[in-house]
Design an enzyme around this catalytic site. Structure first.
Site, PDB file in Angstrom:
ATOM      1  N   HIS A  36      10.105 -15.346 -13.307  1.00  0.00           N
ATOM      2  CA  HIS A  36       9.139 -14.878 -12.299  1.00  0.00           C
ATOM      3  C   HIS A  36       7.794 -14.571 -12.944  1.00  0.00           C
ATOM      4  O   HIS A  36       7.146 -13.581 -12.596  1.00  0.00           O
ATOM      5  CB  HIS A  36       9.683 -13.641 -11.545  1.00  0.00           C
ATOM      6  CG  HIS A  36      10.711 -14.007 -10.507  1.00  0.00           C
ATOM      7  ND1 HIS A  36      10.383 -14.315  -9.202  1.00  0.00           N
ATOM      8  CD2 HIS A  36      12.050 -14.136 -10.599  1.00  0.00           C
ATOM      9  CE1 HIS A  36      11.488 -14.605  -8.522  1.00  0.00           C
ATOM     10  NE2 HIS A  36      12.511 -14.515  -9.352  1.00  0.00           N
ATOM     11  N   ASP A  38       5.958 -17.686 -14.351  1.00  0.00           N
ATOM     12  CA  ASP A  38       5.217 -18.955 -14.434  1.00  0.00           C
ATOM     13  C   ASP A  38       4.157 -19.032 -13.344  1.00  0.00           C
ATOM     14  O   ASP A  38       3.043 -19.502 -13.571  1.00  0.00           O
ATOM     15  CB  ASP A  38       6.156 -20.173 -14.392  1.00  0.00           C
ATOM     16  CG  ASP A  38       6.973 -20.301 -13.113  1.00  0.00           C
ATOM     17  OD1 ASP A  38       7.150 -19.300 -12.374  1.00  0.00           O
ATOM     18  OD2 ASP A  38       7.456 -21.421 -12.820  1.00  0.00           O
ATOM     19  N   LEU A 128      19.518 -23.923 -11.403  1.00  0.00           N
ATOM     20  CA  LEU A 128      19.409 -24.945 -12.449  1.00  0.00           C
ATOM     21  C   LEU A 128      18.391 -26.009 -12.061  1.00  0.00           C
ATOM     22  O   LEU A 128      18.352 -27.078 -12.650  1.00  0.00           O
ATOM     23  CB  LEU A 128      20.769 -25.592 -12.714  1.00  0.00           C
ATOM     24  CG  LEU A 128      21.831 -24.650 -13.276  1.00  0.00           C
ATOM     25  CD1 LEU A 128      23.155 -25.366 -13.454  1.00  0.00           C
ATOM     26  CD2 LEU A 128      21.371 -24.071 -14.611  1.00  0.00           C
ATOM     27  N   SER A 130      17.973 -27.986  -9.426  1.00  0.00           N
ATOM     28  CA  SER A 130      18.366 -29.282  -8.874  1.00  0.00           C
ATOM     29  C   SER A 130      17.293 -29.796  -7.921  1.00  0.00           C
ATOM     30  O   SER A 130      17.037 -30.994  -7.843  1.00  0.00           O
ATOM     31  CB  SER A 130      19.697 -29.153  -8.142  1.00  0.00           C
ATOM     32  OG  SER A 130      19.596 -28.192  -7.118  1.00  0.00           O
ATOM     33  N   ASP A 174       9.719 -25.613 -13.744  1.00  0.00           N
ATOM     34  CA  ASP A 174      10.855 -26.518 -13.583  1.00  0.00           C
ATOM     35  C   ASP A 174      10.445 -27.972 -13.774  1.00  0.00           C
ATOM     36  O   ASP A 174      11.156 -28.758 -14.400  1.00  0.00           O
ATOM     37  CB  ASP A 174      11.473 -26.350 -12.189  1.00  0.00           C
ATOM     38  CG  ASP A 174      11.902 -24.912 -11.950  1.00  0.00           C
ATOM     39  OD1 ASP A 174      11.967 -24.143 -12.926  1.00  0.00           O
ATOM     40  OD2 ASP A 174      12.149 -24.555 -10.786  1.00  0.00           O
TER      41      ASP A 174
END
Ligand code: NG1
Length: 390
Positions: A36, A38, A128, A130, A174
């Site tokens: 929390h 980025d 993760l 996705s 991500d």
């Protein structure tokens, strides 16, 4: 977990033989530390993992996009300049977001759609990434179908923005991890300016991504909570009169926080500034191969996410505790929280005992547990732009 179908085979079965078949992959990631922060422009330390989204596709002669995915069904839409979102929570939104992103990079002329099959061994809604892996993979597929090679920097200009199409005001961690990670390394990702520094993971360090068995539906219920955390951190910064978190950290953030009223804004500010310091310390610990120091920082991060940002859950707290009771060197929730996974850190020789301990202490009482899906060894793998992924 059921064996995954081959993406090429699913493509042929769903849409016929078509022309030349292309394949792109994008991995998921586990964030080791830097949670929390980025979206406040601060550095984070994720690593891409071996599990990934694969897209096999044929290029079409028109602007139609057709895609099929096992478990999520088949979707079809026209790739128009003014694409609007599909129904909230529908996986088509990731395809639409990719189309928007790809059209920014390609320009609007003569776009060619695709017939695509999407296959993934990343559990969804588990922290993760996705969803970002799907966005990255589908964007790369559309770019490739249109003969456009985009650089990492170009992709990072548009991908985080594209994700907001799905309703999350997230950061770029991500996408950067999924694109630019190197095998065997964690990625120290800095923003403003963007850079990725590979940090070799010591040979005998191991990581597990352990699912709490509660899902974090970020495109659904947790979305609002996530956005509130971002908002609270930004409001705290503005109240204190800093232009950026970097500026706040350069001063004495603990003292600055005293002039904020107790509550979510002050707590967010303290989480963000302390987490940024932990990322730096964690990189040093990794470089020094100081496992005890690294593990301790993971635990401190979890405590801050639990007590200040309040994004943990009783299940995640118990999972972290069970990992420590089982001999882990550290553990913390990973990703946005509100369910999803914890990352568990241990020495590789201790991993079998940690795994067994987690099954005994946490999973035994939870019948939904499927080891292949819910207790994943996270091995640092290459990002989508690495030559070995071509
Ligand atoms: P998850 O929920 O794991 O995909 C989200 C954000 C990240 C970051 C983390 C919290 C997106 C796509 N991802 O990750 O950018 O803010 O939460 O550290 O919004």
């Amino acid at each position: 977990m059921q064996a995954l179908p081959d993406a090429r085979e699913l493509l042929a079965r769903t849409f016929g033989a078509g022309g030349e078949t292309w394949l792109v992959h994008a991995p998921g990631r586990v964030n080791l530390i830097g949670e929390h922060i980025d979206y406040h422009g601060l550095a984070v330390l994720p690593m891409a993992i071996g599990r990934r989204v694969r897209v096999a596709f044929h290029r079409r002669d028109d602007r139609t996009i057709r895609a099929a995915s096992v478990g999520y069904g088949r979707r079809e839409f026209a790739w128009t300049p003014d694409l609007a979102p599909a129904a909230a929570g529908d996986w088509e939104n990731y395809l639409r977001a990719a189309a928007r992103v790809a059209s920014v990079l390609c320009g609007e002329r003569d776009l060619r759609g695709v017939d695509a099959a999407v296959v993934s061994d990343l559990p969804a809604a588990a922290g993760l990434s996705s969803s970002s892996a799907l966005l990255v993979a589908f964007t790369l597929a559309l770019l490739r179908a249109n003969g456009r090679r985009a650089t990492f920097e170009e992709l990072m200009e548009v991908l985080p923005e594209g994700e907001q199409f799905v309703g999350t005001r997230g950061g770029g961690m991500d996408h950067a991890a999924s694109l630019a990670s190197r095998a065997g390394c964690a990625s120290l990702i800095e923003f403003e300016p963007l850079s990725v520094r590979p940090i070799p993971v010591p040979e005998d360090w191991g990581f597990l991504a352990a699912h709490s068995l509660e899902t974090a539906e970020k495109s659904g219920g947790a979305r609002h909570e996530y956005n509130l955390r971002r908002q609270a951190g930004a409001t705290a910064l503005a109240r204190l009169g800093f232009a950026s978190y970097r500026a706040a950290i350069a001063g004495r953030p603990e003292e600055s926080a005293q002039s904020l009223d107790p509550g979510p804004e002050r707590d967010s500010f303290l989480h963000v500034t302390s987490e940024a310091a932990r990322v730096k310390q964690a990189v040093d610990a990794m470089v020094r191969q100081d496992a005890a120091g690294f593990g301790h920082l993971l635990l401190e991060s979890h405590a801050s996410l639990r007590d200040r940002l309040k994004v943990s859950s009783p299940a995640l707290d118990r999972l972290v505790e069970a990992a420590m009771e089982s001999g882990a060197a550290g553990a913390r929730l990973t990703g946005a929280g509100f369910g999803g996974c914890a990352v568990v850190f241990c020495r590789k020789p201790d991993m079998p005992a940690v795994r067994r301990g987690l099954i005994e202490r946490y999973y035994r009482a939870r019948p939904r547990f499927d080891e292949e899906r819910h207790l994943i060894e996270a091995v640092p793998g290459p990002g989508a732009l690495c030559p070995e992924m071509a």
